[in-house]
Design a protein around this motif. Structure first.
Motif, PDB file in Angstrom:
ATOM      1  N   ASN A 173       0.541  -1.231   0.583  1.00  0.00           N
ATOM      2  CA  ASN A 173       0.274  -0.357   0.117  1.00  0.00           C
ATOM      3  C   ASN A 173       0.548   0.967  -0.024  1.00  0.00           C
ATOM      4  O   ASN A 173       0.411   2.216  -0.598  1.00  0.00           O
ATOM      5  CB  ASN A 173      -0.806  -0.113   0.882  1.00  0.00           C
ATOM      6  CG  ASN A 173      -2.280  -1.285   0.885  1.00  0.00           C
ATOM      7  OD1 ASN A 173      -2.536  -1.093   0.129  1.00  0.00           O
ATOM      8  ND2 ASN A 173      -2.593  -1.726   2.471  1.00  0.00           N
ATOM      9  N   VAL A 174       1.850   0.983   1.552  1.00  0.00           N
ATOM     10  CA  VAL A 174       3.093   2.368   0.950  1.00  0.00           C
ATOM     11  C   VAL A 174       3.435   2.713  -0.449  1.00  0.00           C
ATOM     12  O   VAL A 174       3.499   3.750  -0.936  1.00  0.00           O
ATOM     13  CB  VAL A 174       3.569   2.350   1.961  1.00  0.00           C
ATOM     14  CG1 VAL A 174       4.803   3.234   1.834  1.00  0.00           C
ATOM     15  CG2 VAL A 174       3.479   2.246   3.149  1.00  0.00           C
ATOM     16  N   GLY A 204       1.070   4.347  -2.548  1.00  0.00           N
ATOM     17  CA  GLY A 204       0.580   5.405  -2.074  1.00  0.00           C
ATOM     18  C   GLY A 204      -0.527   5.821  -1.425  1.00  0.00           C
ATOM     19  O   GLY A 204      -0.814   6.872  -0.748  1.00  0.00           O
ATOM     20  N   ASP A 205      -1.205   4.361  -0.968  1.00  0.00           N
ATOM     21  CA  ASP A 205      -2.118   4.560  -0.213  1.00  0.00           C
ATOM     22  C   ASP A 205      -1.502   4.061   1.378  1.00  0.00           C
ATOM     23  O   ASP A 205      -0.896   2.898   1.764  1.00  0.00           O
ATOM     24  CB  ASP A 205      -2.716   2.988  -0.656  1.00  0.00           C
ATOM     25  CG  ASP A 205      -3.834   3.560   0.006  1.00  0.00           C
ATOM     26  OD1 ASP A 205      -4.124   3.993   1.103  1.00  0.00           O
ATOM     27  OD2 ASP A 205      -4.818   1.885   0.455  1.00  0.00           O
ATOM     28  N   LEU A 206      -1.633   5.405   1.965  1.00  0.00           N
ATOM     29  CA  LEU A 206      -1.707   5.845   3.602  1.00  0.00           C
ATOM     30  C   LEU A 206      -2.944   4.635   4.335  1.00  0.00           C
ATOM     31  O   LEU A 206      -2.810   6.241   5.870  1.00  0.00           O
ATOM     32  CB  LEU A 206      -0.736   6.826   3.659  1.00  0.00           C
ATOM     33  CG  LEU A 206       0.256   7.318   2.933  1.00  0.00           C
ATOM     34  CD1 LEU A 206       0.909   8.600   3.114  1.00  0.00           C
ATOM     35  CD2 LEU A 206       1.414   6.256   3.146  1.00  0.00           C
ATOM     36  N   SER A 259      -7.748   9.140   6.862  1.00  0.00           N
ATOM     37  CA  SER A 259      -7.379   9.576   7.884  1.00  0.00           C
ATOM     38  C   SER A 259      -8.922  10.024   8.494  1.00  0.00           C
ATOM     39  O   SER A 259      -9.729  10.446   8.144  1.00  0.00           O
ATOM     40  CB  SER A 259      -7.073  11.122   8.106  1.00  0.00           C
ATOM     41  OG  SER A 259      -7.689  12.111   9.090  1.00  0.00           O
ATOM     42  N   SER A 290      -2.708  10.903   2.335  1.00  0.00           N
ATOM     43  CA  SER A 290      -2.457  11.230   1.600  1.00  0.00           C
ATOM     44  C   SER A 290      -3.144  12.580   0.669  1.00  0.00           C
ATOM     45  O   SER A 290      -2.149  14.031   0.222  1.00  0.00           O
ATOM     46  CB  SER A 290      -2.210  10.563   0.330  1.00  0.00           C
ATOM     47  OG  SER A 290      -3.402  10.040  -0.378  1.00  0.00           O
ATOM     48  N   GLU A 291      -4.155  12.840   1.040  1.00  0.00           N
ATOM     49  CA  GLU A 291      -4.795  14.258   0.820  1.00  0.00           C
ATOM     50  C   GLU A 291      -5.046  15.154   1.309  1.00  0.00           C
ATOM     51  O   GLU A 291      -4.129  16.126   1.213  1.00  0.00           O
ATOM     52  CB  GLU A 291      -5.828  13.940  -0.188  1.00  0.00           C
ATOM     53  CG  GLU A 291      -6.345  12.889  -1.278  1.00  0.00           C
ATOM     54  CD  GLU A 291      -7.975  12.913  -1.723  1.00  0.00           C
ATOM     55  OE1 GLU A 291      -8.969  13.656  -1.137  1.00  0.00           O
ATOM     56  OE2 GLU A 291      -8.353  12.420  -2.460  1.00  0.00           O
ATOM     57  N   ILE A 309      -2.167  15.041   3.352  1.00  0.00           N
ATOM     58  CA  ILE A 309      -1.228  15.561   3.788  1.00  0.00           C
ATOM     59  C   ILE A 309      -0.269  16.832   2.206  1.00  0.00           C
ATOM     60  O   ILE A 309       0.230  17.780   2.982  1.00  0.00           O
ATOM     61  CB  ILE A 309      -0.327  14.571   3.956  1.00  0.00           C
ATOM     62  CG1 ILE A 309       0.170  14.094   4.967  1.00  0.00           C
ATOM     63  CG2 ILE A 309       1.940  15.077   3.426  1.00  0.00           C
ATOM     64  CD1 ILE A 309       0.669  12.295   5.167  1.00  0.00           C
ATOM     65  N   ALA A 310      -0.982  16.071   1.209  1.00  0.00           N
ATOM     66  CA  ALA A 310      -0.120  16.777   0.176  1.00  0.00           C
ATOM     67  C   ALA A 310      -1.405  18.343   0.235  1.00  0.00           C
ATOM     68  O   ALA A 310      -0.712  19.615   0.088  1.00  0.00           O
ATOM     69  CB  ALA A 310      -1.312  16.520  -0.808  1.00  0.00           C
ATOM     70  N   GLY A 332       1.353   8.608   8.495  1.00  0.00           N
ATOM     71  CA  GLY A 332       1.303   9.154   7.244  1.00  0.00           C
ATOM     72  C   GLY A 332       2.236  10.411   7.464  1.00  0.00           C
ATOM     73  O   GLY A 332       3.341  10.322   6.660  1.00  0.00           O
ATOM     74  N   TYR A 392       6.405  10.443   6.148  1.00  0.00           N
ATOM     75  CA  TYR A 392       7.023  11.753   5.589  1.00  0.00           C
ATOM     76  C   TYR A 392       8.145  12.601   6.006  1.00  0.00           C
ATOM     77  O   TYR A 392       8.850  12.865   4.853  1.00  0.00           O
ATOM     78  CB  TYR A 392       5.927  12.390   4.756  1.00  0.00           C
ATOM     79  CG  TYR A 392       5.173  11.997   4.115  1.00  0.00           C
ATOM     80  CD1 TYR A 392       5.389  13.156   3.267  1.00  0.00           C
ATOM     81  CD2 TYR A 392       4.296  11.651   3.823  1.00  0.00           C
ATOM     82  CE1 TYR A 392       4.529  13.355   1.234  1.00  0.00           C
ATOM     83  CE2 TYR A 392       2.809  11.524   2.761  1.00  0.00           C
ATOM     84  CZ  TYR A 392       3.606  11.765   1.574  1.00  0.00           C
ATOM     85  OH  TYR A 392       2.495  11.717  -0.193  1.00  0.00           O
TER      86      TYR A 392
END
Length: 329
Positions: free
Chosen positions: A78-79, A82-84, A87, A96-97, A99-100, A298, A302
């Protein structure tokens, strides 16, 4: 070539170790995040069933029906895709969204502030160290005192002076909420205005360490034989300062800058909290407060990737800047 291959191998192993620790630590902590969330659900009048528990486990990326090694493999897959996870705090947004959305704010604020404090501190340290014992040395205790002041005190002082008393800059937020986020000059100007006080806090608190470290290294470097040889050849002081003294004295500062640049991703939690800045530091604090394990994992991942990446770049640059490093390796 062997030097660079060894460095890449070392950081590949370090990355695997970091991923493994990031997977294990939440599972080794006392308590169970699923139980914590279910307890909160019950406090709000919700009904907890076996299906509810199963849904929460899947939401947090776990599966008690699988052995640990299978969960670990799924986590790695998953990592790398990109699947973390999802939330809990900002449900149903993926980690991921979240954090982005906050990472660019922190990179711009803390990144620019770190670069400015490093350039100013190293530059002033080189000048002060070039003429030790002069009136310039009086700058060192003053900057060191500022570095010893807690971040939140310094931030509150700046807010009181520049935002409350003189009203030159806003004291909270990342931009004017009446504006739509985008690349318009109006929005960029608003973001710069709102980010000035948080950035100034970081620069003032950080510059003293860089100045003191560079000053001490300059004093030590000036006693080296090659400096005496350069002076005996009749080279200009400016040439000796730039090409001989400062160039060698700043090598430890490069390593320190790499570590600082890596930790830019983590943000400055206290500063962001005081100024209500929408960066990654405030998201991390919110995740800890709400037991949002997926978001914590996540963000820690990072931070780890940023620190390892920054150190890898500097290690490679070290090999080019100082050939003795490759020879010793």
């Amino acid at each position: 070539m062997n030097y660079f291959l060894r460095k890449l191998g070392f950081y590949a192993i370090a990355l695997w170790a970091a991923l493994t620790l990031n997977f294990m630590i939440p599972r080794l902590l006392p308590g169970n995040p699923v139980d914590i969330l279910l307890a909160k659900l019950q406090q709000r009048g919700g009904i907890v069933t076996a299906e509810t528990r199963r849904a929460y486990e899947l939401l947090l990326g776990g599966n008690s029906d699988q052995p640990l090694i299978a969960q670990y493999w799924d986590y790695l897959v998953n990592v790398f895709h990109g699947d973390l996870g999802v939330s809990v705090t900002y449900f149903p947004a993926p980690v991921s969204e979240v954090i982005a959305a906050s990472l660019p704010w922190t990179i711009m604020l803390v990144g620019i502030a770190t670069i400015l404090s490093t350039i100013l501190g190293v530059g002033l340290g080189a000048i002060v160290g070039w003429k030790p014992g002069t009136w310039l040395d009086s700058l060192v205790p003053a900057t060191t005192l500022l570095a010893a002041v807690p971040y939140f005190w310094l931030a509150l002082i700046l807010v009181y002076a520049f935002a409350t008393t003189w009203r030159l800059f806003p004291g909270q937020g990342g931009y004017d909420v009446v504006l739509d986020p985008g690349w318009s000059w109006e929005f960029i100007g608003s973001a710069v205005k709102y980010g000035f006080l948080p950035a100034l806090t970081i620069v003032i608190a950080s510059i003293g360490g860089w100045l003191l470290g560079m000053r001490n290294m300059m004093v030590s470097t000036l006693s080296e034989d090659y400096i005496l040889t350069a002076e005996a050849k009749g080279l200009r002081n400016g040439k000796i300062l730039r090409s001989y003294a400062a160039r060698n004295a700043m090598l430890p500062s490069i390593a320190g800058f790499a570590i600082s640049l890596g930790f830019v991703v983590s943000g400055s939690i206290v500063t962001e909290q005081v100024f209500s800045y929408p960066g990654i530091g405030s998201k991390l604090l919110t995740a800890v407060t709400n037991n949002d394990y997926a978001l914590m994992q996540g963000i820690f991942l990072y931070i780890t990737l940023a620190v390892l990446g920054a150190n890898l770049v500097v290690d490679i640059l070290y090999g080019f800047i100082d050939p003795r490093t490759r020879a010793k390796s």
